[in-house]
Design an enzyme around this catalytic site. Structure first.
Site, PDB file in Angstrom:
ATOM      1  N   LYS C  77     -74.279   5.999  33.318  1.00 56.71           N
ATOM      2  CA  LYS C  77     -75.124   4.988  32.661  1.00 56.71           C
ATOM      3  C   LYS C  77     -76.110   4.411  33.666  1.00 56.71           C
ATOM      4  O   LYS C  77     -75.743   4.199  34.835  1.00 56.71           O
ATOM      5  CB  LYS C  77     -74.229   3.888  32.073  1.00 56.71           C
ATOM      6  CG  LYS C  77     -74.949   2.893  31.178  1.00 56.71           C
ATOM      7  CD  LYS C  77     -73.964   1.858  30.616  1.00 56.71           C
ATOM      8  CE  LYS C  77     -74.653   0.866  29.672  1.00 56.71           C
ATOM      9  NZ  LYS C  77     -73.696  -0.131  29.129  1.00 56.71           N
ATOM     10  N   SER C 152     -73.842  -0.927  24.094  1.00 59.48           N
ATOM     11  CA  SER C 152     -75.075  -0.573  24.805  1.00 59.48           C
ATOM     12  C   SER C 152     -75.023   0.786  25.500  1.00 59.48           C
ATOM     13  O   SER C 152     -76.069   1.334  25.831  1.00 59.48           O
ATOM     14  CB  SER C 152     -75.351  -1.649  25.849  1.00 59.48           C
ATOM     15  OG  SER C 152     -74.350  -1.625  26.850  1.00 59.48           O
ATOM     16  N   SER C 176     -69.342  -2.386  24.660  1.00 54.26           N
ATOM     17  CA  SER C 176     -70.402  -1.412  24.954  1.00 54.26           C
ATOM     18  C   SER C 176     -69.936  -0.009  25.294  1.00 54.26           C
ATOM     19  O   SER C 176     -70.744   0.904  25.370  1.00 54.26           O
ATOM     20  CB  SER C 176     -71.284  -1.934  26.085  1.00 54.26           C
ATOM     21  OG  SER C 176     -72.164  -2.900  25.583  1.00 54.26           O
TER      22      SER C 176
END
Ligand SMILES: [Zn+2]
Lengths: 475, 95, 483
Positions: C77, C152, C176
Site C-alpha cells: 500500500k 481505504s 481499511s
C-alpha cells in the site's frame, strides 16, 4: 498609590544527555547544519518517537534537587502549532501530567531567606534553529529534538532582583546536578518572564504580559524592571494592561509587542498517541536520589561552618559548581581553605573577569595553585613575586616551582645580602634618611619600597623592614 | 452545539487551510452532520471512567541514551522543495 | 498461474517447475494487461522486482535455504515506506515524495526475500471506504468494474483478487483492510494493535492504525503474518510479545470452540442477503463442532462516533507535517510563510482529507476538547472493557465484515456520513485494539460477502484456526473474478 510586581519565570534548560529525546541523533552543539538529523527529528512521514530513558532520569534529578514531588505516572502530549523550525508542526511535551510538581528554590533577600515556589517541571523537545537572512529564513534541524525541561515557577517573585537571584540559584543547582550545562550563549538555558503589577496590599492578580527574548540574567533583570515601570506608568495614565506577548529589545532597552491575546495560539493539546505511559517506580526515584551531589545551599553552609569562610566568600565559591570544585581541589592539594579562598576570590577571579573567561577555561591547575600558596607560606617567594608567578601560570599553565626556579625568583633571606642592599639604598637617598630622622616616619615606607625594588621583589619583606629600621637607627 | 461559518473559518485558520465561500458552506453542513451524529456520546455515562490512551495499557517504551549515526543529509533533504547550502529554506519569517 | 496461492506457488518453486523470474515476469505481464481497468497500482518497480527474483533464483540454485515468501511477487500500500520508491499516500501532497528509508515491515519483507512489484492505490492518506478518494485514479472492484473495491486499502484488496500480486500489505484504521477484503472476496487481517510495527507507515490515526496482509486464503495469511509481526524498538507502541508460528494453527479442528454472535451486529442496517450468507457460515462452523453463543456488545453502537472523533483529531495533528517545507507539495505562488502553508495544504490535500482535518481540529480546539476528545477517550475505555469481558465467555466473535456487498462507484461519495456507516462493523475492533480477519463467506448477486472473525488480544492464532477450518469446509476462497 504604591505598586508591587508579580513575577513568574519559565525556564527552559537543555539536558546533558548524549542523544536527543526521541531519537538516537547526537545532541552535540555546533555540527554542520542538518547533519545531526534523522527521519524522526526531521518529522518525516512514518517516523515515530521513542523516549530516551536518560531524559527521565535527568528531569527527576532536577525535580528532586528542586524539592519537587515526582509524579509516578505521566504521559506525553502534543502541542500543535505551525512554525518552520517545528518539523512535525507539533511539539511532543507534557501537558496535564508533568513529571515533577510543587517544588521550591530558596533565595536570600534583604528580608532574609525567601522560598520561590516551583509549580512544575516537564520534559519536552526543542525546535530547530531558524536563521533569518535577507532573502529568506534558513532552517537547521540539528537542535530539533534536543531534550529540554521546562521549569515553571509560581508567581512568587516581587522584584527583578529576586528574579535574578532565582535564576542564579536555579542555574547553580542544574549545573551541580549536571542536569544541564546552562550555557545561555548556546541556548541551553532560556528564560521567559510573566509580569504583572497590582496596588500594594491587593490580593488579586493584575493582567500579565509575557516577555521573551532575554539572552542573559542581566537582560532578564533589565527587561522585568522596564516592564514593571511600563505597566505602572500605563495604569497611572488610566490605561488598561492587555494580555500579550512582548519581546525584549536589548539595543533599545525596552519591551515591544509580539502578539496580542487575540492572536494567541490554540495549541490543541492531547495525549501523544505514538507513545505510552511513563511510569517511574520507587527504586528508580531512589536511584536518582542517591546520585544527587551536595547542593549549593548545603555546600555554602559547610564552607562557613567547617572552613570558617565568611558568608560572602562561601556564596561566591558555591555560585557555580565548577568554581566550588576548583576550590575544593585546591584544598585537597594541601592549601588551607582560607588561603585557597583568598587566592580564588582575589587573583583568580579578577584575572578571569579581566579576560572575560570562566573558571572552566583556566589553565592553572588546582595542584599548581596549592603549590604556589605553599611557596609563599614556606618563605620561598614573597607575596609580590607570587602575583607575578601567578600571571605567568595563568598564561602558560606551568608549575610555579619551575617558573620560580627558571626566573630566579626565590626569596632572598640572607641578612647580609639584604643589609648590603639597604645600606646602598640609604646611601643613595640621604634626603629620605634626613626626613626619617626629622620624624617623618613615612620616609621609612619609601625606603622599604626602594629596597624591594632593588631586590626585584625577592627580598623577604619582614627582614627588609627589620634591617631598614636597624640601619636607620645606626645613622 | 452547532457549527457556524465563523467556526469553520477559525478552524481553517488553525489548520492552515483556506476555502471558497461555497466550500465553507459545504464544510459547515458536513461538520454539523457528523457532530450531530457524535452527539450520541452524551448519553454514555462516563462519570468515573478513566481515559484510554491507546488500545491497551503499555508502560515505559524507553530507549538507552546511546548515539546512533545520524542520516545522510542529502537523503533527508532530497524531497525538500527548497534546500540551500544544507539548510531548508522558507520565505522570510518575521517574529 | 495468477490464480494460485502462495503455498501453491511455493510448492511449484520448490519442485523447480517455475522460477521466481518467470513468476515475476508473469505478474508484471498481468499488471500490464489488466491494471488499466483495475487501477490498483500507483507505481511499478519492474527492475527492482526482476533483480530481486534473479537473486532469489540464484540462492535457490546454490541450494541455500530460503524463506517461505522468498521470490513471491507482492505489493505494498502506498502509505508504507519503501526506500527509493515513491510513497504518495495517493495524495497530490506527496506525489513526488521518494521515501529515504524502509518501514519496519519493508525491512522484514526484504529479509524474507520478497519480490516487491510496486506500490498500491488507496484512499488519500487512508481516509475513505471506497478507494474513490485517490488523487490519481479510482480503484475498481475486480468482480464488477462499476463497483468500488472498498477502502481505504482498495488497491491492496483488488490486486490480490485480480491476481496482480500473490499477497499485499494494507493498513487498517477503522476497517481499511477488512472491508475491502470483504468486498473483493479475499482474506484480510488486521492484527492486534502493536503486533506489527507502524514505523514507516504514514500515520493516519496513530492509536488505531495497524498494518496487515491481504491474501487469497487463510493459509497464506498465516505465513505473511508470521513474517511481518514482531517487536520493533523504533515504535513505542509495538508489543514486546514473542511472535507465534501462526502456521501451527492450520489444519486444526474447532470442536468445542466458543463463537460469540453479537446481536447488535445483525440488527437494522444489515442487508438481508448478506445476513443470510453469514448465517449460513455460522451453520458451517456449528457443524464443525463449534459452540455458537449469542452475546451482546451494547457499546458497539458508540464506536463509530468515538472513531470519528479520535481518528480525525489524531489525523489533524499527524497531517500537520505536510506543509510544503521539508518535503511534499509546495504551492507555486504565496505571499509569506503562512500563506505558503495555507496554499500548499489547500491545494495538496483532497476534500475528504480536509474534511477530517477540519473535524479533528474542531474537536481539539479550545473549549471543545473535553466534550469531544476526552469524552471519546472515556467511551473508548468502556468499549475496550466490553470486549475484554466478552472474551471471558467466548474464544472468537463472528460478525459480517460489511453491512452490504460492494456498492456502485459514486453511490455514496456525496454523503460522508453514509460512507462512514459502511465501517460500522469494523470500527469497534480498532477502538478495542483486538485482532480481526475478514474471510470470503458467500456471494450475493455474484459479489463477495466477507465474514469477520474477531479475536482476543494477540490471539491471531485462533482466528487462523477458525478461518482455516471454515476454508477447508467451503469453496469461497477458491473463487476468482473472471477478469
Ligand atoms: Zn534524529
Amino acid at each position: 498609590m504604591e505598586f508591587e510586581a508579580i513575577i513568574g519565570l519559565e525556564v527552559h534548560a537543555e539536558l546533558s544527555t548524549k542523544t536527543k529525546i526521541y531519537c538516537g541523533c547526537t545532541t552535540e552543539f555546533g555540527g554542520e547544519q542538518n547533519t545531526h538529523c534523522c527521519p524522526v527529528c526531521m518529522g518525516l512521514p512514518g517516523a515515530l518517537p521513542v523516549l530516551n530513558k536518560e531524559v527521565v532520569t535527568y528531569a527527576m534529578k532536577a525535580g528532586l534537587a528542586l524539592n519537587c514531588e515526582i509524579n509516578k505516572e505521566t504521559y506525553m502530549a502534543r502541542k500543535n502549532y505551525f512554525y518552520p523550525d517545528c518539523p512535525k508542526n507539533y511539539q511532543i511535551t507534557q501537558d496535564e501530567t508533568p513529571l515533577c510538581t510543587n517544588g521550591y528554590i530558596e533565595i536570600t533577600t534583604d528580608e532574609g531567606v525567601k522560598r520561590i515556589g516551583i509549580q512544575r517541571i516537564h520534559i519536552e523537545e526543542d525546535a530547530g534553529k531558524a536563521l533569518h537572512r535577507e532573502d529568506g529564513t534558513y532552517v537547521d534541524f540539528n537542535r530539533s529534538g534536543v531534550p529540554l525541561i521546562e521549569i515553571v515557577s509560581k508567581p512568587d517573585m516581587r522584584t527583578p532582583q529576586e528574579a535574578k537571584m532565582y535564576l542564579e540559584n536555579l542555574k547553580a543547582i542544574l549545573q551541580y546536578t549536571e542536569v544541564s550545562d546552562c550555557k545561555m550563549e548556546e541556548g541551553s538555558l532560556r528564560c521567559d518572564a510573566n509580569v504583572s503589577v497590582r496596588p500594594k496590599g491587593s490580593t488579586e492578580f493584575g493582567v500579565k504580559t509575557e516577555i521573551k527574548n532575554m539572552n542573559s540574567f542581566k537582560a532578564v533583570e533589565k527587561a522585568i524592571e522596564y516592564e514593571i515601570k511600563r505597566q505602572i506608568e500605563a495604569i497611572k495614565r488610566g490605561e488598561k494592561i492587555v494580555q500579550e506577548t512582548r519581546r525584549w529589545d536589548e539595543a533599545k532597552g525596552e519591551t515591544v509587542v509580539m502578539r496580542s491575546k487575540e492572536e494567541a495560539h490554540d495549541y490543541r493539546y492531547f495525549p501523544e498517541p505514538d507513545m505510552v505511559y511513563l511510569v517511574v517506580d520507587d527504586a528508580w526515584i531512589e536511584n536518582v536520589k542517591n546520585t544527587l551531589p551536595e547542593l549549593p545551599d548545603k555546600k555554602r553552609a559547610r564552607y562557613i561552618s567547617e572552613y570558617g569562610l565568611p558568608e560572602y566568600d562561601a556564596s561566591i565559591l558555591t555560585s557555580s559548581k565548577a568554581l566550588a570544585v576548583y576550590f575544593e581541589d585546591v584544598v585537597k592539594e594541601g592549601a588551607s581553605p582560607k588561603d585557597a579562598s583568598n587566592w580564588i576570590m582575589g587573583e583568580v577571579l579578577r584575572t578571569l573577569n579581566d579576560r572575560e573567561m570562566s573558571i572552566e577555561d583556566i589553565k592553572v591547575q588546582p595542584k599548581h595553585l596549592a603549590k604556589l600558596i605553599e611557596l609563599i607560606n614556606n618563605g620561598t617567594i614573597t607575596g609580590t613575586i607570587a602575583k607575578k608567578v601567578f600571571k605567568d601560570m595563568f598564561e602558560s599553565g606551568d608549575d610555579p616551582e619551575k617558573i620560580v626556579k627558571e626566573k630566579g625568583m626565590v626569596q632572598i633571606s640572607d641578612e647580609n645580602a639584604i643589609r648590603d642592599i639597604v645600606n646602598k639604598v640609604l646611601d643613595e637617598n640621604p634626603q629620605s634618611v634626613a626626613d626619617y630622622k626629622a620624624g617623618k616616619t613615612k620616609a621609612m615606607g619609601f625606603i622599604v619600597g626602594q629596597v624591594m625594588k632593588a631586590s626585584k621583589g625577592k627580598a623577604n619583606p619582614q627582614l627588609v623592614n627589620k634591617l631598614v629600621e636597624e640601619e636607620l637607627q645606626k645613622r | 452545539m452547532s457549527v457556524t461559518i465563523r467556526d469553520v473559518e477559525y478552524v481553517a485558520k488553525l489548520a492552515r487551510l483556506e476555502f471558497t465561500e461555497e466550500q465553507k458552506q459545504k464544510f459547515t453542513e458536513d461538520l454539523n452532520g457528523i457532530l450531530n451524529y457524535v452527539e450520541m456520546l452524551k448519553e454514555v455515562d462516563t462519570e468515573n471512567v478513566e481515559i484510554s490512551i491507546g488500545a491497551y495499557r503499555v508502560e515505559n517504551a524507553l530507549r538507552e541514551d546511546v548515539v546512533k549515526p545520524s542520516f545522510d543529509r542529502e537523503a533527508l533533504l532530497k524531497n525538500a522543495p527548497d534546500a540551500q547550502e544544507g539548510f531548508v529554506k522558507v520565505p522570510k519569517v518575521i517574529e | 498461474m495468477h490464480t494460485k496461492t502462495i503455498h501453491e506457488i511455493r510448492e511449484l518453486i520448490n519442485k523447480g517447475e517455475v522460477s521466481c523470474v518467470e513468476l515475476t515476469k508473469n505478474a508484471l505481464d498481468r499488471i500490464n494487461k489488466i491494471d488499466d481497468k483495475i487501477g490498483a497500482f500507483l507505481q511499478i518497480d519492474e527492475e527492482g522486482a526482476i533483480n530481486k527474483a534473479k537473486e532469489v533464483d540464484e540462492k535457490i540454485r546454490r541450494g541455500e535455504e530460503v524463506s517461505f515468501l522468498a521470490g513471491i511477487p507482492m505489493a505494498i500500500k502506498d502509505n508504507i515506506c519503501v526506500e527509493g520508491l515513491k510513497t504518495t499516500c495517493a495524495s497530490k501532497m506527496l506525489e513526488n515524495f521518494v521515501a529515504p528509508y524502509d518501514a519496519h515491515v519493508t525491512k522484514l519483507l526484504k529479509q524474507n526475500d520478497a519480490v516487491i512489484l510496486g506500490k498500491l492505490n488507496m484512499d488519500e492518506f487512508a481516509m475513505g471506504s471506497s478507494s474513490e478518494n485517490s488523487a490519481f485514479k479510482k480503484v475498481r472492484n475486480p468482480y464488477d468494474l462499476e463497483r468500488v473495491p472498498g477502502g481505504s486499502s482498495g488497491g491492496s484488496a483488488a490486486a490480490v483478487a485480480a491476481g496482480e500480486a500473490y499477497y499485499t500489505l494494507g493498513s487498517d484504521t477503522g476497517g481499511s483492510i477488512r472491508q475491502p477484503a470483504s468486498l473483493c472476496g479475499v482474506v484480510g487481517l488486521k492484527p492486534t494493535y502493536g503486533r506489527v510495527s507502524r514505523y514507516g507507515l504514514v500515520a493516519f490515526a496513530s492509536s488505531l492504525d495497524q498494518i496487515g496482509p491481504f491474501t487469497k486464503d487463510v493459509e497464506d495469511c498465516a505465513h505473511v503474518l508470521k513474517a511481518i509481526a514482531g517487536y520493533d524498538e523504533m515504535d513505542s507502541t509495538s508489543a514486546k510479545k514473542e511472535v507465534e508460528d501462526y502456521t501451527k494453527y492450520l489444519n486444526k479442528d474447532i470442536k468445542g470452540l466458543r463463537i460469540g454472535i453479537p446481536k447488535e451486529y445483525f440488527a437494522e442496517g444489515l442487508n438481508d442477503d448478506v445476513r443470510k450468507e453469514i448465517e449460513n457460515a455460522i451453520e458451517v462452523l456449528r457443524k464443525l463442532g463449534a459452540e455458537i453463543k449469542e452475546i451482546s456488545l451494547p457499546m458497539s453502537k458508540y464506536a463509530l462516533a468515538v472513531y470519528y472523533i479520535l481518528a480525525s483529531s489524531e489525523a489533524s495533528s499527524n497531517l500537520a507535517r505536510f506543509d510544503g517545507i521539508r518535503y511534499g507539495y509546495r504551492a507555486k505562488e504565496f505571499e509569506d510563510v503562512v500563506d505558503l502553508y495555507v496554499k500548499s495544504r489547500s491545494q495538496g490535500f483532497g476534500d475528504e482529507v480536509k474534511r477530517r482535518i477540519m473535524l479533528g481540529t474542531y474537536a481539539l480546539s479550545a473549549g471543545y476538547y473535553d466534550a469531544y476528545y476526552k469524552k471519546a477517550l472515556k467511551v473508548r475505555t468502556l468499549i475496550i472493557n466490553e470486549y475484554k469481558k466478552a472474551f471471558e465467555d467466548v474464544d472468537v466473535i463472528l460478525t459480517p465484515t460489511s453491512p452490504t456487498v460492494a456498492f456502485k462507484i459514486g453511490e455514496k461519495s456525496n454523503n460522508p456520513l453514509e460512507m462512514y456507516l459502511s465501517d460500522i462493523y469494523t470500527v469497534p475492533i480498532n477502538i478495542a485494539g483486538v485482532p480481526a480477519i475478514s474471510i470470503p463467506a458467500g456471494f450475493v448477486g455474484g459479489l463477495p460477502v466477507g465474514m469477520q472473525l474477531i479475536g482476543n488480544y494477540f490471539d491471531e492464532g485462533t482466528l487462523i484456526k477458525v478461518g482455516h477450518a471454515f476454508e477447508r469446509e467451503t469453496e469461497f476462497s477458491k473463487v476468482r473474478p473472471s477478469i
